[in-house]
Design an enzyme around this catalytic site. Structure first.
Site, PDB file in Angstrom:
ATOM      1  N   HIS A 294      46.800   6.100  -2.725  1.00  0.00           N
ATOM      2  CA  HIS A 294      46.714   7.574  -2.679  1.00  0.00           C
ATOM      3  C   HIS A 294      45.489   8.053  -3.433  1.00  0.00           C
ATOM      4  O   HIS A 294      44.689   8.851  -2.920  1.00  0.00           O
ATOM      5  CB  HIS A 294      47.986   8.168  -3.299  1.00  0.00           C
ATOM      6  CG  HIS A 294      47.982   9.658  -3.445  1.00  0.00           C
ATOM      7  ND1 HIS A 294      48.616  10.499  -2.562  1.00  0.00           N
ATOM      8  CD2 HIS A 294      47.406  10.452  -4.382  1.00  0.00           C
ATOM      9  CE1 HIS A 294      48.419  11.759  -2.945  1.00  0.00           C
ATOM     10  NE2 HIS A 294      47.698  11.769  -4.050  1.00  0.00           N
ATOM     11  N   GLU A 295      45.301   7.581  -4.685  1.00  0.00           N
ATOM     12  CA  GLU A 295      44.183   8.063  -5.488  1.00  0.00           C
ATOM     13  C   GLU A 295      42.849   7.673  -4.863  1.00  0.00           C
ATOM     14  O   GLU A 295      41.885   8.447  -4.911  1.00  0.00           O
ATOM     15  CB  GLU A 295      44.290   7.515  -6.916  1.00  0.00           C
ATOM     16  CG  GLU A 295      45.530   7.943  -7.652  1.00  0.00           C
ATOM     17  CD  GLU A 295      45.744   9.452  -7.657  1.00  0.00           C
ATOM     18  OE1 GLU A 295      46.907   9.892  -7.694  1.00  0.00           O
ATOM     19  OE2 GLU A 295      44.734  10.185  -7.627  1.00  0.00           O
ATOM     20  N   HIS A 298      41.725  10.207  -2.471  1.00  0.00           N
ATOM     21  CA  HIS A 298      40.988  11.305  -3.113  1.00  0.00           C
ATOM     22  C   HIS A 298      39.556  10.875  -3.390  1.00  0.00           C
ATOM     23  O   HIS A 298      38.613  11.629  -3.155  1.00  0.00           O
ATOM     24  CB  HIS A 298      41.650  11.667  -4.443  1.00  0.00           C
ATOM     25  CG  HIS A 298      42.922  12.420  -4.332  1.00  0.00           C
ATOM     26  ND1 HIS A 298      43.096  13.491  -3.474  1.00  0.00           N
ATOM     27  CD2 HIS A 298      44.111  12.240  -4.964  1.00  0.00           C
ATOM     28  CE1 HIS A 298      44.346  13.951  -3.596  1.00  0.00           C
ATOM     29  NE2 HIS A 298      44.968  13.218  -4.505  1.00  0.00           N
ATOM     30  N   HIS A 304      45.103  16.717  -0.724  1.00  0.00           N
ATOM     31  CA  HIS A 304      46.537  16.503  -0.459  1.00  0.00           C
ATOM     32  C   HIS A 304      46.914  16.984   0.937  1.00  0.00           C
ATOM     33  O   HIS A 304      46.366  17.929   1.439  1.00  0.00           O
ATOM     34  CB  HIS A 304      47.368  17.240  -1.499  1.00  0.00           C
ATOM     35  CG  HIS A 304      47.423  16.499  -2.793  1.00  0.00           C
ATOM     36  ND1 HIS A 304      47.552  17.125  -4.013  1.00  0.00           N
ATOM     37  CD2 HIS A 304      47.353  15.167  -3.054  1.00  0.00           C
ATOM     38  CE1 HIS A 304      47.559  16.225  -4.975  1.00  0.00           C
ATOM     39  NE2 HIS A 304      47.434  15.020  -4.413  1.00  0.00           N
TER      40      HIS A 304
END
Lengths: 571, 89
Positions: A294-295, A298, A304
């Site tokens: 997930h990170e 980014h 998101h």
């Protein structure tokens, strides 16, 4: 999916990363592997490659830290915030930080990789049986040297396969002792220590000396977390002590008594009432792989998503057989394209691979030119656009600003500072259109013109027209009264505005992307959320309300507010 | 019937997380993840600011958009999550 303002992304495909430090919760090879697999999630569907650096500055610098770890966004102890990352760019941009007050695992409880023994570094198998007893954690039973061990199969008696569990008696990590184990007792600042300590450090990490005198030899390493150790509290690294007394009552297992958040804790001495030493009990922990994937999304430019099953959804949930969601794939391929080479990933199945539009042949609604016979409404040359306080719509066609009002339109030549040309009759150029146009946009790839009026829309390709059709055909809800503005975003995406919401239209697929509508002021903060005109002109977004416009740059910052008639119409 | 446990809440030494009321939790959450910031920045208040911010958060998390601090919204705010704000400021 969402991207960051200005579609921040890396300007190269061979992205580098570096792991600056490690968590004591998992052996470093497990952490290396979790990060490598997390990057592979993204390289599998894009042309991106990820190369690990062992020194110097990498694009993505990865580190663990606790609470205030040096950037303006402190973590918050166990649970709550798990990690954060910055969008692509220089300096801290692109970096990923993980909260080391969390219990990092592979999502299903302690991830214990053994060393030595006869299992070549295999993982512990929990539960395992040893001498008729079942164990769900490492144990020192059966040994006199107090080294924790585990079986690497379900039955030690049958298979005799075992390995030693992480412990400060076996090895340390980081520091300057090349992984040597702790020596107890050791002297530090004249005081003797017979266990790991956080003394002398402000970052809360437990360490020990690897000789009997740190003051003399300055040799040290960080202590790995034992699988039985408590997390956080004020006794990190210590095992629970059962039974223990709390408020006069004896407990021989973890409890949530005394807490309002229901979290399980235990004392690390026989009496919490006397010693006040405690910590949270080991739980499933958080999958470092999932959180890192997930990170890293980014760090590559994705914001998101509000699709619950998407990897870029902000809340953590453990998934056993992970696979990237189509929303994540579409988002990352919007930024970097799809994977090319021997095993390319096709663009998303919903969007057709040919250029033909998937129009349904709903004859009742569609007409094609030239069967339209309308009469061109006469224009009133005396009408002065500078006198209008508001237009039906303003849009850009063939690079020129067009102002529509009551069946007439004016054009601003892009090459001169002269005033508007016109009026021209809408029916003269687009005969199928009604007098009032709510919004319009030119599709950049195909040069098709979309016109919206009420709940209907028309598509002009040169002089041929398709429509009117209901805007529900595009996937817009029937609750919409009219489309008030359109922002072409490139790559076949157009934002359609109505009321305080906007939708993202995939023009090629002729459907609204999932995860919409969104609130206009959640994404375009600072502009009126009831603009009656929204358009893009020379790289800026314009939101109009009455006589005024709010202009936004590509970073979604309002950089100008002015009058339509003076700045756009040059009255 | 067994007597219900009389829960006593203890403040544990070194515990970072303080017992917050639901309202404090909500205010802190909406501010931290950018929902309130946007509302203030836009300056165009069509509803009470916290209500609108709650609606944004409920939409982002796929919850029912009530604008109220209802149970499912509070539970969502307690869930472990990524620290990147949901609304860029």
């Amino acid at each position: 999916y969402q991207t960051f303002e200005g579609d921040l992304k890396w300007d190269h495909q061979d992205v580098t990363y570096r792991i600056l430090n490690y968590s004591p919760d998992m052996e470093s090879s497990l952490i290396d592997d979790a990060f490598a697999r997390a990057f592979k999630v993204w390289s599998d569907v894009t042309p991106l490659t990820f190369t690990r650096l062992f020194d110097g500055t990498a694009d993505i610098m990865i580190s663990f830290g606790k609470a205030d770890h040096g950037d303006p966004y402190p973590f918050d102890g166990k649970d709550g915030l798990l990690a954060h990352a910055y969008p692509p760019g220089d300096g801290v941009q692109g970096d990923a930080h993980f909260d080391d007050d969390e219990y990092w695992t592979l999502g299903t409880g302690p991830a214990v990789k053994t060393r030595y023994g006869n299992s070549e570094g295999a993982m512990c198998h929990f539960p395992f049986t040893f001498e008729e007893k079942s164990y769900t954690t490492c144990t020192t039973d059966g040994r006199s040297d107090n080294l924790p061990w585990c079986a690497t199969t379900a039955d030690y008696g049958r298979d005799k396969k075992y390995g030693f569990c992480p412990s400060e008696l076996l090895y340390t990590f980081g520091g300057n002792a090349n992984g040597a184990e702790c020596v107890f007792p050791f002297v530090f600042l004249g005081k003797e220590y017979d266990s790991c300590t956080t003394e002398g450090r402000s970052d809360g990490y437990r360490w020990c000396a690897t000789t009997d005198n740190f003051d003399r030899d300055v040799k040290y390493g960080f202590c790995p977390t034992r699988d039985t150790a408590v997390i956080g509290g004020n006794s990190e690294g210590e095992p629970c002590h059962f039974p223990f007394v709390f408020l006069g009552k004896k407990y021989d297992s973890c409890t949530s008594e005394g807490r309002g958040d229901g979290k399980l804790w235990c004392a690390t001495t026989d009496s919490y009432d006397d010693d006040k030493k405690w910590g949270f009990c080991p739980d499933q922990g958080y999958s470092l792989f999932l959180v890192a994937a997930h990170e890293f999304g980014h760090a590559l430019g994705l914001d998101h998503s509000n699709i619950r099953d998407a990897l870029m959804y902000p809340m953590y949930s453990y998934v056993e057989n992970f696979s990237l969601h189509e929303d994540d794939i579409e988002g990352i391929q919007y930024l970097y394209g799809s994977k090319t080479g021997p095993d390319p990933t096709p663009p998303q199945p919903e969007s057709p691979t040919t250029d033909s539009y998937p129009y349904e042949t709903d004859v009742t609604e569609e007409t094609t030119e030239p069967s339209i016979t309308t009469t061109t409404r006469p224009v009133d040359p005396s009408q002065d656009p500078c006198k209008f306080t508001k237009f039906d719509t303003i849009t850009v066609i063939e690079g020129e600003l067009h102002f529509f009002k009551d069946g007439q339109y004016w054009k601003m030549p892009s090459t001169s500072d002269e005033g508007p040309e016109g009026p021209f009759a809408v029916s003269g150029r687009w005969p199928a259109l009604p007098a009032v146009i709510d919004s319009a946009f030119e599709e950049l790839l195909t040069k098709k013109l979309y016109f919206f009026s009420g709940t209907r829309f028309w598509v002009y390709t040169g002089q041929s027209v398709l429509g009117p059709r209901s805007i529900e055909k595009l996937g817009l809800p029937n609750s919409i009264q009219k489309v008030e503005g359109a922002l072409p975003r490139g790559k076949g995406k157009v934002l359609l505005f109505s009321g305080e919401n906007f939708w993202r239209l995939d023009v090629k697929a002729q459907k609204i992307d999932r995860g919409y509508p969104r609130y206009t002021d959640a994404v375009f903060g600072g502009v009126p959320n009831d603009a009656h005109d929204v358009f893009q002109y020379k790289g800026h977004f314009y939101f109009c309300r009455d006589r005024f416009y709010w202009r936004m740059n590509s970073r979604r910052q309002v950089d100008r507010v002015g009058y339509v008639k003076y700045d756009l119409l040059k009255c | 019937w067994s007597l219900p446990l009389k829960s006593v809440f203890v403040t544990f030494p070194g515990d970072i997380i303080k017992n917050m009321t639901d309202t404090e939790l909500a205010e802190n959450y909406l501010k931290k993840f950018g929902y309130m910031e946007t509302q203030k920045r836009s300056g165009f208040q069509s509803m009470t600011s916290q209500e609108k911010a709650l609606k944004m958060m409920q939409r982002q998390m796929g919850l029912e958009e009530t604008g109220d601090l209802d149970w499912s919204t509070i539970e969502a705010m307690k869930r472990p999550r990524c620290g990147v704000p949901d609304v860029a400021n």
